[in-house]
Design an enzyme around this catalytic site. Structure first.
Site, PDB file in Angstrom:
ATOM      1  N   ALA A 177       0.644  -1.278   0.237  1.00 41.46           N
ATOM      2  CA  ALA A 177       0.053   0.228  -0.038  1.00 41.46           C
ATOM      3  C   ALA A 177       0.910   1.164   0.006  1.00 41.46           C
ATOM      4  CB  ALA A 177      -0.962   0.105   1.297  1.00 41.46           C
ATOM      5  N   PRO A 178       0.432   2.524  -0.524  1.00 46.65           N
ATOM      6  CA  PRO A 178       1.083   3.676  -0.603  1.00 46.65           C
ATOM      7  C   PRO A 178       0.919   4.498   0.492  1.00 46.65           C
ATOM      8  CG  PRO A 178      -1.122   3.766  -1.849  1.00 46.65           C
ATOM      9  CD  PRO A 178      -1.259   2.686  -1.106  1.00 46.65           C
ATOM     10  N   TRP A 179       1.528   5.789   0.671  1.00 47.89           N
ATOM     11  CA  TRP A 179       1.584   6.574   1.900  1.00 47.89           C
ATOM     12  C   TRP A 179       0.553   7.396   1.707  1.00 47.89           C
ATOM     13  CZ3 TRP A 179       2.425  11.064  -0.810  1.00 47.89           C
ATOM     14  CH2 TRP A 179       3.272  11.252  -1.725  1.00 47.89           C
ATOM     15  N   LYS A 200       1.618  -4.743   3.354  1.00 46.41           N
ATOM     16  CA  LYS A 200       2.830  -3.886   3.759  1.00 46.41           C
ATOM     17  C   LYS A 200       2.429  -2.477   3.755  1.00 46.41           C
ATOM     18  CE  LYS A 200       6.128  -2.430   1.298  1.00 46.41           C
ATOM     19  NZ  LYS A 200       6.327  -1.277   1.923  1.00 46.41           N
ATOM     20  N   PRO A 201       2.423  -1.824   4.642  1.00 46.02           N
ATOM     21  CA  PRO A 201       1.990  -0.440   4.516  1.00 46.02           C
ATOM     22  C   PRO A 201       3.242   0.467   3.976  1.00 46.02           C
ATOM     23  CG  PRO A 201       1.936  -0.968   6.856  1.00 46.02           C
ATOM     24  CD  PRO A 201       2.310  -2.212   5.956  1.00 46.02           C
ATOM     25  N   THR A 226       7.423   1.539  -9.845  1.00 43.60           N
ATOM     26  CA  THR A 226       7.405   0.133  -8.737  1.00 43.60           C
ATOM     27  C   THR A 226       6.551  -0.832  -9.588  1.00 43.60           C
ATOM     28  OG1 THR A 226       7.362   1.941  -7.356  1.00 43.60           O
ATOM     29  CG2 THR A 226       6.829  -0.325  -6.424  1.00 43.60           C
ATOM     30  N   GLU A 274      -2.504  -0.856  -9.347  1.00 46.02           N
ATOM     31  CA  GLU A 274      -2.991   0.629  -9.472  1.00 46.02           C
ATOM     32  C   GLU A 274      -1.987   1.403  -9.459  1.00 46.02           C
ATOM     33  OE1 GLU A 274      -3.771   3.813  -8.799  1.00 46.02           O
ATOM     34  OE2 GLU A 274      -5.501   3.613  -7.410  1.00 46.02           O
ATOM     35  N   CYS A 332      -3.349   9.651  -7.249  1.00 45.61           N
ATOM     36  CA  CYS A 332      -3.181   9.111  -8.583  1.00 45.61           C
ATOM     37  C   CYS A 332      -4.605   9.722  -9.586  1.00 45.61           C
ATOM     38  CB  CYS A 332      -3.009   7.798  -8.592  1.00 45.61           C
ATOM     39  SG  CYS A 332      -4.102   6.998  -7.433  1.00 45.61           S
ATOM     40  N   GLU A 364       4.008  12.296 -14.128  1.00 44.75           N
ATOM     41  CA  GLU A 364       3.214  12.593 -12.690  1.00 44.75           C
ATOM     42  C   GLU A 364       4.078  13.397 -11.629  1.00 44.75           C
ATOM     43  OE1 GLU A 364       2.277   8.915 -10.418  1.00 44.75           O
ATOM     44  OE2 GLU A 364       0.241   9.754 -10.273  1.00 44.75           O
TER      45      GLU A 364
HETATM   46  N1  LIG Z   1      -8.998   9.129  -5.045  1.00 46.27           N
HETATM   47  C1  LIG Z   1      -8.433   7.863  -4.474  1.00 46.27           C
HETATM   48  C2  LIG Z   1      -7.082   7.458  -5.328  1.00 46.27           C
HETATM   49  C3  LIG Z   1      -6.390   6.183  -4.441  1.00 46.27           C
HETATM   50  C4  LIG Z   1      -5.009   6.344  -5.063  1.00 46.27           C
HETATM   51  O1  LIG Z   1      -4.334   7.506  -5.056  1.00 46.27           O
END
Ligand SMILES: NCCCC=O
Length: 480
Positions: free
Chosen positions: A153-155, A179-180, A233, A251, A285, A382
């Site tokens: 998972a992302p931050w 894994k955060p 990544t 994603e 994103c 991005e």
């Molecule tokens: N707006 C939710 C987007 C999730 C990823 O960044």
């Protein structure tokens, strides 16, 4: 559980890292260290994967009825709701996002609703069927959980992305090692502990913080990896998963175009696209990043966007007036600011913002940029910051071509009053989401995911549960 000194959540227990390593968590809005968390190494991940595999193999979770799994997920939602202020506070401390505007006002309610949706989705067994498709045989199609899954998972939305991964995988009957991100591990660890309170058996949900994604992606007992993160990544995760032929669910990055036609409601454009550009400091994103407007309304769009972005209240995440908090880290702030500096050097005009804010923590001003080329870095890459560009088009075909002309394909929007145009343009845009006269909202029922280099697989919706299931054909010789 002490939120300032946390451990790993493995097999239903708080566990120190085998080598005793710890990582500091910084509050990016102050620059202060606010907690330490055990930092997983290889041994810890192997232990977590072994727990997830045992829990999967003995059927303590997949062997429950959908109704029993749903009850646990619903209880998890109730527990989270009962502690939403605490989770929101810690989320804001770890990320620097506004507590009222975002953590408590949006992220937590959405997490809770997502869990309730996945509780219901666990019981939706539609689409399975049996029949006679060859003389003398009866065929049954089973939909079974794929197995133990690795989830990275992302931050930017730590808890929400954890829920988007755990919710559908648990509904499907999988076990998980989540894994955060190392920058923002605490709410995921707290959620791990809460799964036990909700009645989810030990070993079904394991949460490990640290730079250990590669151990999950290469582990033969992990059957699927789900990542939300940068496109680069995603490419390396996909390569690593190839060696053990794992299913991947990605994603990745985005560069959302917002096509604004000459008949659009300009005030609505400013209202919706400013929020979609600065929300979560643009670290999203799906953020609105590229306005592409008809040349006849360029001046108006530039004016209203600059005015709207100047009005954004940036500051202390715990001040109720704050609409935008800090960036996630000093390094990320440098990267965002570097993109804007390169654009300036490339001839762009900064209509507002374009500056770091002189205060403790990592703050940047909401920024609107124009006079940019389609092939420039600021249009193609991005930025992941509160920065939006404005370009113009002559006709619908050019608007679509410019919108599609990036490697990403996650989210996009169209502003017009012409219904027929919304049909044509939404079909032509190569993005997983097309909003019409809006940008950003999602619901638990709506599939979310990208095309092209934004990845594949869906978060949210019943489709997400399907991504964690495999179809098995059972063909029975009936002797008939
Ligand atoms: N707006 C939710 C987007 C999730 C990823 O960044």
């Amino acid at each position: 559980m002490n939120a300032t000194e946390m451990k790993l959540w493995i097999n239903g227990q708080w566990t120190d890292a085998a080598d005793g390593a710890r990582v500091e968590v910084e509050n990016p809005a102050t620059g202060e260290t606010i907690a330490t968390v055990a930092k997983a190494g290889e041994k810890d991940v192997l232990k977590a994967v072994a727990a997830a595999k045992t829990a999967f193999d003995d059927g303590r979770w997949s062997g429950l009825t959908p109704s029993q799994r749903a009850k646990c997920l619903w209880t998890l939602a109730d527990l989270l709701e009962s502690r939403k202020e605490e989770f929101a506070r810690i989320e804001s401390e770890d990320t620097g996002k506004p507590y009222e505007f975002l953590s408590l006002g949006a992220d937590l309610p959405f997490c809770i609703d997502n869990l309730r949706f996945f509780a219901a989705a666990a019981r939706d067994t539609g689409g399975h069927h049996a029949g006679e498709f060859a003389p003398g045989y009866t065929s049954i199609y089973r939909r079974d959980p794929v197995g133990p899954v690795g989830q990275i998972a992302p931050w930017n939305y730590p808890l929400l992305m954890g829920v988007w991964k755990l919710g559908p995988s648990l509904a499907a009957g999988c076990t998980a090692v989540l894994k955060p991100a190392s920058l923002t591990p605490r709410t995921s660890l707290m959620l791990g502990e809460m799964t036990a309170e909700a009645g989810i058996p030990d070993g079904v949900v394991n949460v490990v913080a640290g730079s250990v994604g590669h151990i999950l992606t290469s582990h033969p007992d992990i059957r699927m990896v789900s990542l939300t993160g940068a496109t680069e990544t995603g490419k390396s995760v996909m390569k690593s998963c190839a060696d053990t032929v794992k299913r991947v669910h990605l994603e990745l990055g985005g560069k959302a175009p917002c096509l604004v036609f000459s008949d659009a409601d300009i005030d609505l454009v400013a209202e919706k696209l400013s929020v979609a550009a600065f929300c979560n400091s643009g670290q999203d994103c799906t953020a609105a990043t590229r306005i592409i407007c008809h040349k006849s309304i360029e001046k108006q769009v530039c004016n209203v966007m600059a005015e709207a972005m100047k009005k954004v209240v940036v500051g202390d995440p715990f001040d109720s007036r704050t609409m935008m908090g800090s960036m996630i880290s000093a390094r990320h702030l440098e990267m965002v600011s570097g993109f804007v500096d390169h654009a300036r050097a490339d001839g762009a005009t900064v209509l507002c913002g374009g500056q770091k804010i002189d205060r403790p923590g990592h703050f940047y001003t909401p920024t609107v940029i124009t006079d940019v080329r389609q092939d420039s870095e600021i249009v193609q890459q991005e930025v992941f910051g509160p920065v939006i560009t404005i370009q113009t088009f002559d006709d619908e075909a050019q608007a679509i071509a410019m919108g599609n002309d990036v490697v990403f394909g996650l989210a996009s929007s169209v502003f017009t009053k012409d219904v027929a145009r919304t049909m044509r343009v939404s079909k032509a845009l190569e993005f997983g989401t097309v909003w019409v006269n809006d940008h950003l909202p999602l619901a638990s029922e709506t599939p979310h995911g990208g095309f092209k280099q934004s990845g594949f697989g869906k978060d949210l919706s019943a489709e997400a549960v399907g991504d964690y299931l495999v179809t098995k054909h059972v063909m029975i010789n009936t002797g008939a």
